[in-house]
Design an enzyme around this catalytic site. Sequence first.
Site, PDB file in Angstrom:
ATOM      1  CE1 TYR A  33     -82.990 -13.397  -5.895  1.00  0.00           C
ATOM      2  CE2 TYR A  33     -81.973 -11.422  -6.559  1.00  0.00           C
ATOM      3  CZ  TYR A  33     -82.578 -12.632  -7.047  1.00  0.00           C
ATOM      4  OH  TYR A  33     -83.450 -12.868  -8.315  1.00  0.00           O
ATOM      5  CE  LYS A 149     -84.738 -10.008  -6.270  1.00  0.00           C
ATOM      6  NZ  LYS A 149     -84.976 -10.737  -7.248  1.00  0.00           N
ATOM      7  CD  GLU A 182     -91.082 -14.394 -11.905  1.00  0.00           C
ATOM      8  OE1 GLU A 182     -91.443 -13.159 -11.554  1.00  0.00           O
ATOM      9  OE2 GLU A 182     -91.265 -15.312 -10.926  1.00  0.00           O
ATOM     10  CG  LEU A 207     -90.439 -11.697  -6.919  1.00  0.00           C
ATOM     11  CD1 LEU A 207     -90.608 -12.120  -5.428  1.00  0.00           C
ATOM     12  CD2 LEU A 207     -89.112 -11.348  -7.578  1.00  0.00           C
TER      13      LEU A 207
HETATM   14  N1  PMP Z   1     -89.320 -11.468 -11.364  1.00  0.00           N
HETATM   15  C1  PMP Z   1     -88.042 -12.669 -11.149  1.00  0.00           C
HETATM   16  C2  PMP Z   1     -87.762 -13.861 -11.746  1.00  0.00           C
HETATM   17  C3  PMP Z   1     -87.241 -11.195 -10.961  1.00  0.00           C
HETATM   18  O1  PMP Z   1     -86.020 -11.668 -10.658  1.00  0.00           O
HETATM   19  C4  PMP Z   1     -87.130 -10.032 -11.272  1.00  0.00           C
HETATM   20  C5  PMP Z   1     -86.799  -9.044 -10.337  1.00  0.00           C
HETATM   21  N2  PMP Z   1     -85.598  -9.420  -9.381  1.00  0.00           N
HETATM   22  C6  PMP Z   1     -88.631  -9.356 -10.910  1.00  0.00           C
HETATM   23  C7  PMP Z   1     -89.485 -10.456 -11.775  1.00  0.00           C
HETATM   24  C8  PMP Z   1     -88.501  -8.241 -10.701  1.00  0.00           C
HETATM   25  O2  PMP Z   1     -88.597  -7.401  -9.569  1.00  0.00           O
HETATM   26  P1  PMP Z   1     -88.088  -5.918  -9.043  1.00  0.00           P
HETATM   27  O3  PMP Z   1     -89.393  -5.373 -10.124  1.00  0.00           O
HETATM   28  O4  PMP Z   1     -88.887  -5.949  -7.810  1.00  0.00           O
HETATM   29  O5  PMP Z   1     -87.234  -5.853  -9.516  1.00  0.00           O
END
Ligand code: PMP
Length: 286
Positions: A33, A149, A182, A207
Site C-alpha cells: 500500500y 510497505k 521506527e 521503511l
Molecule cells: N514507517 C512506517 C512503519 C510507516 O507505516 C510509515 C507511514 N507509511 C512511515 C515509516 C513513514 O513513511 P512516509 O513518510 O512515506 O509516510
Amino acid sequence: MSRIAYVNGQYLPHESAGIHIEDRGFQFSDGVYEVCEVRAGRLIDARLHLDRLDRSLRELRIAPPMARGALLVVLNETVRRNRVREGLVYLQVTRGIARRDHGFPAEGTPASVIVTARALNPTANEAKAAKGVKVISVPDNRWDRVDIKTVGLLPNVLAKQQAREAGAFEAWFIDADGHVTEGASTNAWILTADGALVTRPAETGILRGITRTVLMEVAAAEGLKVEERPFTIAEALRAREAFVTSASSVVLPVIAIDGQPIGNGHPGLVALKLRSRFHDFAEAGV
Ligand code: PMP
C-alpha cells in the site's frame, strides 16, 4: 457528501464498496500500500510514493496492475470525487483473488487495486503539532522485510494500540541491540545536544519514509547536519528534541518518551521549523 472508493476499475459508494473474500490481501496480507498526503486538492510527492510502490511490488513479485499514468489518474480522480482538499489518499494493491492456496495464483491473475480518499482537519493537525505528542517504546517483533510497505501490519497495530492505551500517539520499536528502528506508522528522529539530526539508516529495520527522504533536503537547506545512524532511547532522552515523520503527520514534535520529557518538555523549535518548511520542498500535483 457521500464518499466514493475505487475498486478494481469502478468508483463505488464507500459504504458498499467491497472486495471478494478470497482476495489475497484479506487472506494472507499478500499486498502492498501507499498513503499520500493531499494538499489543496493535489497529491504530495506522488512520484516518490509510486516509485516506492513499484519497489514494493517488485520485491513481492506482484505484477504492476496498471501503468503509472493510469494509476495517477485513478488517485487524482478519487481525490476529486471525494472533494478532498486537505487529507489523504490510500492505495492498496494485492496479488488478486484466487482459491486459497499459499503459493502464488495462476499467471495472469489480475492484481486487486483499491483507492480511498478522506479529508483531514488541517487546524486539528496544526494544533497537534503545536502541542507535541508522546511516544512509548516497545520491542520490535516484526519480520526483517519492513522495507517493503506491505499490508501485513499486525505488530504495528498492536504497538499503536498499546501507545493509545498509554495516552501516547506513537510507539517506537526497539531492535535486539537496543536501538530505535521506527514508529508503528512513522520514522523516528532526534536532534542531539550538539545540533545534529539523527535518524536510522534506511538499509535495515525501517521503511524508507518519503517524508524522511524529503526532510533530508529541508534539513540541508536549513544548514542542519544529518547523521544516519542508529540511536537508543537513552540517547533520545538526552536529546534536545525528538520528532516523527510520515505523509499523514508530516513532522510531529515528540515531547515525551516512556513518560520522560524530551528537552524542556515542549515541542522543539527545529522540529516545528522543519514542519513549516516541508511543503517548500515536497512536490505537489502530478
Ligand atoms: N514507517 C512506517 C512503519 C510507516 O507505516 C510509515 C507511514 N507509511 C512511515 C515509516 C513513514 O513513511 P512516509 O513518510 O512515506 O509516510
